[in-house]
Design a protein around this motif. Structure first.
Motif, mmCIF file in Angstrom:
data_model
loop_
_atom_site.group_PDB
_atom_site.id
_atom_site.type_symbol
_atom_site.label_atom_id
_atom_site.label_comp_id
_atom_site.label_asym_id
_atom_site.label_seq_id
_atom_site.Cartn_x
_atom_site.Cartn_y
_atom_site.Cartn_z
ATOM 1 N N ALA A 1 -2.694 12.407 9.535
ATOM 2 C CA ALA A 1 -4.064 12.856 8.998
ATOM 3 C C ALA A 1 -5.035 12.527 10.288
ATOM 4 O O ALA A 1 -5.927 13.265 10.622
ATOM 5 N N ASP B 1 -0.331 18.122 2.867
ATOM 6 C CA ASP B 1 0.832 19.210 2.561
ATOM 7 C C ASP B 1 2.096 18.489 1.992
ATOM 8 O O ASP B 1 2.492 17.603 2.857
ATOM 9 N N MET C 1 -8.255 13.781 2.434
ATOM 10 C CA MET C 1 -6.959 14.069 3.538
ATOM 11 C C MET C 1 -6.383 15.407 2.720
ATOM 12 O O MET C 1 -5.958 14.737 1.538
ATOM 13 N N ASN D 1 0.878 4.259 -2.773
ATOM 14 C CA ASN D 1 0.543 5.535 -2.466
ATOM 15 C C ASN D 1 1.380 6.480 -2.971
ATOM 16 O O ASN D 1 1.005 7.513 -3.521
ATOM 17 N N ILE E 1 0.863 -1.089 -0.056
ATOM 18 C CA ILE E 1 0.098 -0.073 -0.181
ATOM 19 C C ILE E 1 0.944 1.327 -0.094
ATOM 20 O O ILE E 1 0.545 2.137 -0.676
ATOM 21 N N PHE F 1 7.329 11.347 14.057
ATOM 22 C CA PHE F 1 7.755 10.803 12.988
ATOM 23 C C PHE F 1 8.981 10.052 13.127
ATOM 24 O O PHE F 1 9.158 8.783 12.533
ATOM 25 N N VAL G 1 -8.981 2.799 6.455
ATOM 26 C CA VAL G 1 -8.253 4.270 6.753
ATOM 27 C C VAL G 1 -8.944 4.936 8.028
ATOM 28 O O VAL G 1 -10.130 4.465 8.075
ATOM 29 N N SER H 1 7.838 13.418 6.992
ATOM 30 C CA SER H 1 7.312 12.335 7.310
ATOM 31 C C SER H 1 8.026 11.045 6.570
ATOM 32 O O SER H 1 8.424 10.226 7.182
ATOM 33 N N ARG H 2 8.120 11.128 5.254
ATOM 34 C CA ARG H 2 8.757 10.190 4.506
ATOM 35 C C ARG H 2 10.311 10.096 4.721
ATOM 36 O O ARG H 2 10.759 8.864 4.531
ATOM 37 N N TYR I 1 -10.400 2.702 -0.431
ATOM 38 C CA TYR I 1 -10.621 2.392 0.633
ATOM 39 C C TYR I 1 -11.704 2.285 1.305
ATOM 40 O O TYR I 1 -12.677 3.200 0.917
ATOM 41 N N SER J 1 2.011 8.826 7.593
ATOM 42 C CA SER J 1 1.375 9.876 6.860
ATOM 43 C C SER J 1 -0.442 9.815 7.357
ATOM 44 O O SER J 1 -0.952 10.729 7.573
ATOM 45 N N PHE J 2 -0.769 8.567 7.299
ATOM 46 C CA PHE J 2 -2.293 8.272 7.724
ATOM 47 C C PHE J 2 -2.337 8.573 9.069
ATOM 48 O O PHE J 2 -3.460 9.275 9.384
ATOM 49 N N LEU K 1 -0.030 23.036 8.784
ATOM 50 C CA LEU K 1 0.035 21.765 9.202
ATOM 51 C C LEU K 1 1.297 21.291 8.778
ATOM 52 O O LEU K 1 1.652 20.207 7.952
ATOM 53 N N LEU L 1 4.562 15.831 3.914
ATOM 54 C CA LEU L 1 4.631 14.246 3.372
ATOM 55 C C LEU L 1 6.260 13.954 3.094
ATOM 56 O O LEU L 1 6.683 12.886 3.520
#
Lengths: 345, 93
Positions: free
Chosen positions: B52, A201, A198, A167, A163, B41, A191, A208-209, A186, B48-49, B71, A205
């Motif tokens: 949110a 931003d 959602m 994504n 997933i 994080f 989710v 966080s990644r 989904y 990411s989920f 955000l 993203l």
């Protein structure tokens, strides 16, 4: 292989092994206690649908000639319905994108062709290298810490990895095409309930990644960056600062039977080789079998329980889906194909 | 936006509620390795989920709304930053 149904919620079928579950004196779980009454669910769905429609309108009102929406399309029933909704209800210019994870059912592939033809929608298929995918699957089983702890509540670790790849690929395509919306199939429970929409931003993203990326590289190897990294220069070149992720099935109160009726009119047919909880993927049962061994519950059980709470699935069918766990012997061929020794589980 | 009726009186109230939510929903164990200044994080607590989901909780529980530019991970990546961000919005309202 039937599993004991002795200790579970009297309403929604969640078992006592589900993280965070508590039961009252009547055997009703805390998720059911906190859920809105079934009679109000319809109104909640309608409100979410209106909100989503407004958000979609706001993102697509500029009249661009390009794609409005990238749709993650697996050929399964839910993403087929999502594609139909985005095309017919919202009248968006969609690009349907299928990720062939190496285990797509032949019927699911046929469904992709049939449905995209019926809807006259542009369609692309991306098949990552099976060497990488198999390594990712095996490592996901061996090293569940590659994902957040909470991820086990919504999917098996095998599925979470797949997933994730899907994504990121969808967002990359959205950026490449300046398509402001990404749609998925989904349903409730897969989710967060309020994640019908959602607004992501892209700078958040990326941040966080970045954290996850080092983890992916550690577990899946350097090749992981080819599939799981969101390139910063792609974000910089795009006109988009945000991507709106929508899950239209979270805004409609339709049963599985109704979904199948609607998509059958497009030529969609059921798969016979994907188990009770998937309508496209032949690896799914391996994920379920392993997840149950590792954590004591079916990774689909929360999604199933949510469908029961929303009045979309009867308890008998829910029990069958949630508690028919494939034996390891039944998933031996998938394990062999990816190079997983089931004795490790 | 529907507000929760409990009156928030202090930053420690906000922190306690946020901590409890994160512990329950993200199966996080607060302790020596995970405190109010831990980047959630980086610690692998949220993805990411999860982010949110967290934003939806914060907006509903504290009756605030985060604009796009708010955000950012720097505003909402630790419990302390969440408390500060929420506190500022409540004071401004």
């Amino acid at each position: 292989m039937p599993v004991s149904t002795a200790t579970m919620c009297v309403a929604c079928v969640l078992p006592d092994s589900f993280p965070g579950i508590e039961f009252d004196s009547q055997g009703l779980c805390n998720f059911c206690q906190d859920a809105p009454p079934v009679a109000t669910v319809g109104e909640l769905f309608r409100a979410l649908k209106e909100k989503m429609a407004a958000a979609i309108e706001a993102r697509t009102s500029s009249g661009s000639d390009g794609y409005d929406c990238i749709v993650a399309y697996s050929g399964g029933k839910d993403s087929t319905y999502a594609l139909k909704v985005m095309m017919e209800t919202y009248r968006l210019n969609c690009l349907a994108v299928t990720i062939d994870n190496g285990f797509m059912s032949a019927q699911a592939k046929k469904n992709c062709d049939t449905v995209t033809s019926a809807l006259s929608v542009d369609h692309v298929v991306f098949k990552p290298s099976s060497d990488f995918m198999n390594k990712m699957y095996v490592q996901s089983v061996r090293s569940p810490e590659v994902h957040t702890k909470a991820a086990i509540k919504r999917a098996s670790n095998v599925c979470n990895s797949c997933i994730n790849l899907i994504n990121i690929h969808m967002i990359k395509l959205a950026l490449q095409h300046d398509a402001p919306i990404v749609a998925g199939g989904y349903i409730g429970g897969q989710v967060p309930k309020d994640a019908a929409m959602m607004d992501i931003d892209l700078s958040v993203l990326i941040k966080s990644r970045q954290t996850m990326q080092s983890r992916y590289t550690d577990f899946f190897g350097e090749t992981a960056m080819k599939y799981l990294r969101l390139p910063e220069n792609l974000v910089e070149r795009s006109r988009l600062k945000n991507v709106l992720i929508v899950n239209p099935l979270l805004t409609v109160q339709v049963s599985e039977e109704q979904i199948i009726d609607d998509i059958s009119a497009l030529g969609w047919k059921r798969t016979l080789d994907t188990g009770k909880n998937s309508s496209n993927c032949r690896l799914n049962d391996l994920g379920i079998a392993v997840h149950h061994r590792q954590y004591g519950f079916n990774p689909y059980v929360f999604e199933i329980s949510e469908q029961v709470r929303n009045g979309l699935l009867d308890r008998k069918t829910a029990l069958e889906k949630a508690y028919s766990i494939p034996a390891l012997s039944e998933v031996a061929w998938q394990a062999k194909q990816i190079g997983l020794n089931l004795d490790e589980i | 936006m529907e507000a929760n009726s409990t009156i928030i009186t202090s930053g420690s109230d906000i922190a306690d509620e946020v901590r409890a939510y994160i512990a329950d929903h993200f199966l996080a164990d607060f302790g020596p390795d995970l405190n109010y200044d831990t980047d959630l994080f980086v610690a692998g607590v949220i993805d990411s989920f999860g982010f949110a989901e967290l934003v939806v909780f914060l907006e509903k529980r504290f009756n605030v709304h985060f604009e796009g530019e708010e955000l950012t991970a720097d505003n909402l990546n630790t419990v302390s930053n969440m408390v500060n961000t929420i506190r500022k919005k409540l004071d401004a309202s």
